[in-house]
Write a protein that holds these residues in place. Structure first.
Motif, PDB file in Angstrom:
ATOM      1  N   SER A   1       0.829  -1.208   0.000  1.00 53.49           N
ATOM      2  CA  SER A   1       0.000   0.000   0.000  1.00 53.49           C
ATOM      3  C   SER A   1       0.864   1.260   0.000  1.00 53.49           C
ATOM      4  O   SER A   1       0.514   2.249  -0.638  1.00 53.49           O
ATOM      5  CB  SER A   1      -0.960   0.007   1.189  1.00 53.49           C
ATOM      6  N   CYS A   2       1.981   1.223   0.698  1.00 54.61           N
ATOM      7  CA  CYS A   2       2.881   2.373   0.721  1.00 54.61           C
ATOM      8  C   CYS A   2       3.411   2.666  -0.684  1.00 54.61           C
ATOM      9  O   CYS A   2       3.700   3.804  -1.017  1.00 54.61           O
ATOM     10  CB  CYS A   2       4.030   2.106   1.692  1.00 54.61           C
ATOM     11  N   LEU A   3       3.494   1.621  -1.502  1.00 52.84           N
ATOM     12  CA  LEU A   3       3.956   1.763  -2.884  1.00 52.84           C
ATOM     13  C   LEU A   3       2.819   2.115  -3.842  1.00 52.84           C
ATOM     14  O   LEU A   3       3.027   2.184  -5.051  1.00 52.84           O
ATOM     15  CB  LEU A   3       4.660   0.481  -3.317  1.00 52.84           C
TER      16      LEU A   3
ATOM     17  N   ARG B   1      -3.867  -0.607  -3.845  1.00 51.10           N
ATOM     18  CA  ARG B   1      -5.052  -0.769  -2.999  1.00 51.10           C
ATOM     19  C   ARG B   1      -5.090  -2.248  -2.624  1.00 51.10           C
ATOM     20  O   ARG B   1      -5.311  -3.101  -3.481  1.00 51.10           O
ATOM     21  CB  ARG B   1      -6.315  -0.345  -3.744  1.00 51.10           C
ATOM     22  N   VAL B   2      -4.854  -2.544  -1.351  1.00 50.00           N
ATOM     23  CA  VAL B   2      -4.621  -3.910  -0.903  1.00 50.00           C
ATOM     24  C   VAL B   2      -5.736  -4.397   0.009  1.00 50.00           C
ATOM     25  O   VAL B   2      -6.215  -3.660   0.870  1.00 50.00           O
ATOM     26  CB  VAL B   2      -3.274  -4.007  -0.138  1.00 50.00           C
ATOM     27  N   VAL B   3      -6.106  -5.659  -0.166  1.00 53.84           N
ATOM     28  CA  VAL B   3      -6.972  -6.346   0.785  1.00 53.84           C
ATOM     29  C   VAL B   3      -6.088  -7.364   1.502  1.00 53.84           C
ATOM     30  O   VAL B   3      -5.509  -8.245   0.865  1.00 53.84           O
ATOM     31  CB  VAL B   3      -8.167  -7.049   0.093  1.00 53.84           C
ATOM     32  N   ALA B   4      -5.930  -7.191   2.808  1.00 56.02           N
ATOM     33  CA  ALA B   4      -5.114  -8.092   3.625  1.00 56.02           C
ATOM     34  C   ALA B   4      -6.056  -9.113   4.255  1.00 56.02           C
ATOM     35  O   ALA B   4      -6.933  -8.753   5.034  1.00 56.02           O
ATOM     36  CB  ALA B   4      -4.383  -7.307   4.713  1.00 56.02           C
ATOM     37  N   THR B   5      -5.892 -10.387   3.899  1.00 57.45           N
ATOM     38  CA  THR B   5      -6.815 -11.412   4.394  1.00 57.45           C
ATOM     39  C   THR B   5      -6.097 -12.439   5.253  1.00 57.45           C
ATOM     40  O   THR B   5      -4.920 -12.738   5.049  1.00 57.45           O
ATOM     41  CB  THR B   5      -7.520 -12.149   3.236  1.00 57.45           C
ATOM     42  N   ASP B   6      -6.834 -12.983   6.184  1.00 56.36           N
ATOM     43  CA  ASP B   6      -6.356 -14.086   7.005  1.00 56.36           C
ATOM     44  C   ASP B   6      -7.588 -14.849   7.466  1.00 56.36           C
ATOM     45  O   ASP B   6      -8.646 -14.250   7.676  1.00 56.36           O
ATOM     46  CB  ASP B   6      -5.552 -13.577   8.207  1.00 56.36           C
ATOM     47  N   GLY B   7      -7.447 -16.141   7.612  1.00 57.49           N
ATOM     48  CA  GLY B   7      -8.575 -16.942   8.084  1.00 57.49           C
ATOM     49  C   GLY B   7      -8.846 -16.778   9.566  1.00 57.49           C
ATOM     50  O   GLY B   7      -9.945 -17.015  10.030  1.00 57.49           O
TER      51      GLY B   7
ATOM     52  N   GLN C   1      -2.863   7.526   3.759  1.00 53.67           N
ATOM     53  CA  GLN C   1      -1.860   6.516   3.395  1.00 53.67           C
ATOM     54  C   GLN C   1      -0.907   7.116   2.380  1.00 53.67           C
ATOM     55  O   GLN C   1      -1.324   7.587   1.341  1.00 53.67           O
ATOM     56  CB  GLN C   1      -2.554   5.274   2.831  1.00 53.67           C
ATOM     57  N   SER C   2       0.361   7.118   2.690  1.00 53.18           N
ATOM     58  CA  SER C   2       1.356   7.626   1.751  1.00 53.18           C
ATOM     59  C   SER C   2       1.343   6.783   0.487  1.00 53.18           C
ATOM     60  O   SER C   2       1.059   5.601   0.526  1.00 53.18           O
ATOM     61  CB  SER C   2       2.732   7.571   2.390  1.00 53.18           C
ATOM     62  N   GLY C   3       1.666   7.397  -0.639  1.00 47.06           N
ATOM     63  CA  GLY C   3       1.730   6.669  -1.896  1.00 47.06           C
ATOM     64  C   GLY C   3       0.360   6.397  -2.495  1.00 47.06           C
ATOM     65  O   GLY C   3       0.248   5.693  -3.479  1.00 47.06           O
ATOM     66  N   ALA C   4      -0.705   6.936  -1.914  1.00 47.93           N
ATOM     67  CA  ALA C   4      -2.077   6.812  -2.409  1.00 47.93           C
ATOM     68  C   ALA C   4      -2.621   5.394  -2.345  1.00 47.93           C
ATOM     69  O   ALA C   4      -3.617   5.091  -2.958  1.00 47.93           O
ATOM     70  CB  ALA C   4      -2.209   7.378  -3.829  1.00 47.93           C
ATOM     71  N   GLY C   5      -1.966   4.501  -1.612  1.00 48.19           N
ATOM     72  CA  GLY C   5      -2.482   3.146  -1.452  1.00 48.19           C
ATOM     73  C   GLY C   5      -3.380   3.047  -0.233  1.00 48.19           C
ATOM     74  O   GLY C   5      -3.585   4.014   0.495  1.00 48.19           O
ATOM     75  N   SER C   6      -3.919   1.862  -0.020  1.00 46.97           N
ATOM     76  CA  SER C   6      -4.780   1.631   1.136  1.00 46.97           C
ATOM     77  C   SER C   6      -4.730   0.149   1.494  1.00 46.97           C
ATOM     78  O   SER C   6      -4.327  -0.681   0.679  1.00 46.97           O
ATOM     79  CB  SER C   6      -6.224   2.039   0.818  1.00 46.97           C
ATOM     80  N   VAL C   7      -5.129  -0.164   2.730  1.00 46.67           N
ATOM     81  CA  VAL C   7      -5.223  -1.551   3.173  1.00 46.67           C
ATOM     82  C   VAL C   7      -6.582  -1.752   3.832  1.00 46.67           C
ATOM     83  O   VAL C   7      -6.961  -0.999   4.720  1.00 46.67           O
ATOM     84  CB  VAL C   7      -4.126  -1.932   4.196  1.00 46.67           C
ATOM     85  N   ASP C   8      -7.281  -2.768   3.379  1.00 42.89           N
ATOM     86  CA  ASP C   8      -8.545  -3.192   3.970  1.00 42.89           C
ATOM     87  C   ASP C   8      -8.318  -4.587   4.556  1.00 42.89           C
ATOM     88  O   ASP C   8      -7.982  -5.512   3.813  1.00 42.89           O
ATOM     89  CB  ASP C   8      -9.633  -3.223   2.888  1.00 42.89           C
ATOM     90  N   VAL C   9      -8.446  -4.735   5.863  1.00 38.56           N
ATOM     91  CA  VAL C   9      -8.203  -6.020   6.532  1.00 38.56           C
ATOM     92  C   VAL C   9      -9.519  -6.794   6.599  1.00 38.56           C
ATOM     93  O   VAL C   9     -10.525  -6.280   7.090  1.00 38.56           O
ATOM     94  CB  VAL C   9      -7.643  -5.806   7.954  1.00 38.56           C
ATOM     95  N   ARG C  10      -9.489  -8.033   6.096  1.00 36.31           N
ATOM     96  CA  ARG C  10     -10.703  -8.866   6.070  1.00 36.31           C
ATOM     97  C   ARG C  10     -10.379 -10.324   6.374  1.00 36.31           C
ATOM     98  O   ARG C  10      -9.274 -10.790   6.116  1.00 36.31           O
ATOM     99  CB  ARG C  10     -11.359  -8.828   4.697  1.00 36.31           C
ATOM    100  N   GLN C  11     -11.390 -11.030   6.833  1.00 33.63           N
ATOM    101  CA  GLN C  11     -11.248 -12.468   7.023  1.00 33.63           C
ATOM    102  C   GLN C  11     -11.577 -13.169   5.709  1.00 33.63           C
ATOM    103  O   GLN C  11     -12.522 -12.796   5.020  1.00 33.63           O
ATOM    104  CB  GLN C  11     -12.179 -12.972   8.111  1.00 33.63           C
ATOM    105  N   LEU C  12     -10.777 -14.172   5.354  1.00 30.53           N
ATOM    106  CA  LEU C  12     -11.052 -14.988   4.185  1.00 30.53           C
ATOM    107  C   LEU C  12     -10.515 -16.387   4.444  1.00 30.53           C
ATOM    108  O   LEU C  12      -9.334 -16.562   4.724  1.00 30.53           O
ATOM    109  CB  LEU C  12     -10.382 -14.411   2.923  1.00 30.53           C
TER     110      LEU C  12
END
Length: 188
Positions: free
Chosen positions: A62-64, A67-73, A108-119
């Motif tokens: 995201s810093c780079l 637009r990121v979705v960060a997933t974990d079960g 968020q620097s670099g115009a990115g973003s992180v959305d944390v979700r369960q998957l």
């Protein structure tokens, strides 16, 4: 400068695998930091991290500019990942303001973003709902031995992971995976 330093909270002694920073996450974060464009991680691109745990790889992407979705079960690690995202947004904003760079509206620097979700891997409906991504990221996604989880469970886990990666991909998706070989059964 911006995107050169990150901080990650860990849960030492936590009961789940995502509570500590694995070496594969550090390697993948450094790799995308050095070769982001090669992996399709550019401003405005989309990425999803499978098995994000504490979120380091997603934060770097995201810093780079992705637009990121960060997933974990594991739902229990999501609050820690969200805290890490917010902490690093603040760190990058400070670094950006010190260097004269501007951050985007979301902070968020670099115009990115992180959305944390369960998957959960293999959850077809959930994966389809997320859509497809330019880059699929994952580090140390498989671990353990057949003696711990059993060969049937291991094969089902691999199948679910592959299905999920396929569902999250389009014809030009780049998959970037790091892995530390631990046991012969894992090297598939």
């Amino acid at each position: 400068g911006r995107c050169s330093s990150f901080a990650i909270e860990q849960v030492i002694g936590g009961s789940d695998t995502g509570s500590v920073l694995w070496s594969g996450s550090v390697v993948l974060a450094e790799l995308i930091g050095a070769r982001a464009a090669t992996f399709g991680i550019v401003p405005g691109s989309t990425a999803i991290e499978l098995g994000a745990g504490l979120g380091l790889v997603s934060i770097v992407a995201s810093c780079l500019g992705a637009r990121v979705v960060a997933t974990d079960g594991d739902e229990s690690i999501q609050p820690v990942a969200k805290r890490n995202v917010l902490l690093n947004q603040r760190l990058q904003d400070v670094a950006g303001s010190q260097s004269g760079s501007e951050s985007n509206e979301g902070g968020q620097s670099g115009a990115g973003s992180v959305d944390v979700r369960q998957l959960w891997w293999g959850d077809v409906a959930a994966a389809r709902a997320l859509g497809s991504f330019d880059t699929v990221l994952g580090s140390d996604l498989v671990y353990g031995t057949d003696g711990i989880v059993g060969p049937v469970a291991r094969e089902a886990s691999f199948a679910a992971l592959l299905c999920t990666m396929w569902l999250l991909s389009h014809e030009n998706t780049t998959l970037v995976l790091t892995y530390r070989e631990r046991k012969p059964i894992e090297a598939r």
